[in-house]
Design a protein around this motif. Structure first.
Motif, short mmCIF file in Angstrom:
data_model
loop_
_atom_site.label_atom_id
_atom_site.label_comp_id
_atom_site.label_asym_id
_atom_site.label_seq_id
_atom_site.Cartn_x
_atom_site.Cartn_y
_atom_site.Cartn_z
N UNK A 200 53.07 -6.46 -63.83
CA UNK A 200 54.58 -7.26 -63.83
C UNK A 200 55.03 -7.35 -62.51
N UNK A 201 54.09 -7.33 -61.23
CA UNK A 201 54.81 -7.45 -60.38
C UNK A 201 53.91 -8.71 -59.16
N UNK A 202 53.32 -9.41 -60.19
CA UNK A 202 52.68 -10.58 -59.69
C UNK A 202 52.97 -11.85 -60.48
N UNK A 203 52.98 -13.02 -59.61
CA UNK A 203 53.19 -14.35 -60.60
C UNK A 203 52.02 -14.58 -61.33
N UNK A 204 51.63 -14.11 -62.45
CA UNK A 204 50.44 -14.41 -63.08
C UNK A 204 50.84 -15.29 -64.12
N UNK A 205 49.79 -15.63 -64.94
CA UNK A 205 49.66 -16.53 -66.15
C UNK A 205 51.02 -16.33 -67.01
N UNK A 206 51.29 -15.02 -67.28
CA UNK A 206 52.61 -14.55 -67.97
C UNK A 206 53.72 -15.09 -67.62
N UNK A 207 53.85 -15.00 -66.22
CA UNK A 207 55.30 -15.46 -65.66
C UNK A 207 55.29 -17.22 -65.92
N UNK A 208 54.33 -17.86 -65.62
CA UNK A 208 54.63 -19.20 -65.77
C UNK A 208 54.65 -19.75 -67.12
N UNK A 209 54.38 -18.64 -68.06
CA UNK A 209 54.31 -19.15 -69.55
C UNK A 209 55.84 -18.83 -69.91
N UNK A 210 56.57 -17.71 -69.30
CA UNK A 210 58.07 -17.77 -69.58
C UNK A 210 58.86 -19.13 -68.88
N UNK A 211 58.17 -19.31 -67.89
CA UNK A 211 58.82 -20.83 -67.45
C UNK A 211 58.67 -21.90 -68.57
N UNK A 212 57.10 -21.88 -68.93
CA UNK A 212 56.90 -23.09 -69.78
C UNK A 212 57.71 -22.98 -71.36
N UNK A 213 58.16 -21.73 -71.64
CA UNK A 213 58.76 -21.36 -72.86
C UNK A 213 60.16 -21.79 -72.62
N UNK A 214 60.71 -21.63 -71.31
CA UNK A 214 62.22 -21.77 -71.19
C UNK A 214 62.36 -23.44 -71.49
N UNK A 215 61.38 -24.26 -70.90
CA UNK A 215 61.42 -25.46 -70.89
C UNK A 215 61.38 -25.99 -72.63
N UNK A 216 60.23 -25.44 -73.09
CA UNK A 216 60.24 -25.65 -74.74
C UNK A 216 61.55 -25.51 -75.42
N UNK A 217 62.36 -24.38 -75.13
CA UNK A 217 63.53 -24.20 -75.86
C UNK A 217 64.43 -25.02 -75.59
N UNK A 218 64.66 -25.69 -74.26
CA UNK A 218 65.55 -26.58 -73.89
C UNK A 218 65.30 -27.99 -74.56
N UNK A 219 64.06 -28.28 -74.36
CA UNK A 219 63.66 -29.37 -75.31
C UNK A 219 63.98 -29.46 -76.73
N UNK A 220 63.87 -28.37 -77.50
CA UNK A 220 64.04 -28.17 -78.85
C UNK A 220 65.54 -28.44 -79.30
N UNK A 221 66.33 -27.77 -78.36
CA UNK A 221 67.93 -27.99 -78.32
C UNK A 221 68.16 -29.59 -78.17
N UNK A 222 67.48 -30.17 -77.18
CA UNK A 222 67.66 -31.74 -77.14
C UNK A 222 67.31 -32.37 -78.14
N UNK A 223 65.86 -31.99 -78.93
CA UNK A 223 65.67 -32.63 -80.14
C UNK A 223 66.26 -32.43 -81.31
N UNK A 224 67.08 -31.28 -81.32
CA UNK A 224 68.04 -31.26 -82.52
C UNK A 224 69.01 -32.13 -82.51
N UNK A 225 69.81 -32.21 -81.24
CA UNK A 225 70.88 -33.27 -81.12
C UNK A 225 70.54 -34.82 -81.34
#
Length: 246
Positions: A200-225
């Protein structure tokens, strides 16, 4: 023309949209927060003094292993017991095994000690006899997601796929610490295994997965609109065609 908005079907669509958009935004914000937490932990770990530069402390004083104590130099005394090989471990691009020996401490509990890395085909040196005191970097128990772990089982006798108390509970008849140490000075024929950064102290794959999920959820919101306006436009066009008798 817009009377269709009062139909049960459109009431359901509108309620879904009003619930879906805040939910997507909340989840996106939450994932962004998880990413920022990992970035902060990574920054704090970089600014924190190297744990290996601090003086050795008694093992029990550093347990349980956490972000603060991982990598600290622990000291323990006892007698070496069973020895195992942990295969499939790479060091400097070469394949080999960790040589893990259990240290039966004066309290009766055993501490897994990685005495060093052994290249493939090598023979592990026997541990010293009698009372010994070891110092090494403290590490948290491994899990199925740790790099190099062989979690599928089926290894020959005398080999372990994972360094953890859970993997040793059915192998030895005594209690094992939920931690391990890697020696700072390995015996002849073995190479010291460098301590890994705390989870949990390094910028590993999981950290960038969180960033990717962030973009996905915002895209989902835009898709609903987008889909709401698309359905609305189609209904309006259908109403106009019906009014014109088309």
């Amino acid at each position: 023309m817009y009377r269709f908005l009062r139909t049960p079907r459109w009431w359901g669509i509108n309620v879904f949209v009003l619930l879906a958009i805040p939910f997507c935004l909340f989840m996106g914000t939450w994932q962004m927060g998880k990413f920022e937490d990992r970035v902060d932990s990574h920054r704090e770990a970089e600014q924190r003094p190297d744990p290996s530069t601090r003086s050795a402390e008694a093992l029990d004083a550093l347990l349980p292993v956490d972000k603060e104590t991982s990598g600290r130099i622990a000291r323990a005394s006892g007698r070496y017991g069973e020895q195992f090989l942990v295969p499939g471990r790479e060091l400097d691009g070469r394949s080999g095994s960790y040589v893990l020996t259990l240290l039966r401490t004066d309290g009766g509990k055993a501490l897994p000690v990685v005495r060093g890395w052994l290249p493939s085909g090598g023979k592990a040196p026997a541990p010293p006899s009698g009372e010994v005191t070891v110092t090494g970097a403290l590490q948290a128990s491994e899990n199925a997601g740790t790099k190099g772990v062989h979690a599928a089982g089926g290894l020959p006798e005398g080999q372990l796929g994972m360094i953890s108390a859970a993997s040793l509970v059915n192998v030895v008849s005594y209690d094992v610490y939920d931690a391990w140490v890697t020696l700072t000075d390995s015996p002849a024929g073995l190479t010291p295994v460098p301590a890994a950064a705390a989870a949990g102290t390094g910028l590993d794959v999981k950290a960038f997965q969180n960033l990717g999920y962030t973009a996905e959820w915002f895209v989902f919101a835009g898709f609903v609109v987008f889909m709401w306006f698309r359905l609305l436009r189609r209904e309006v066009e259908a109403s106009r065609d019906a009014a014109l008798g088309l």
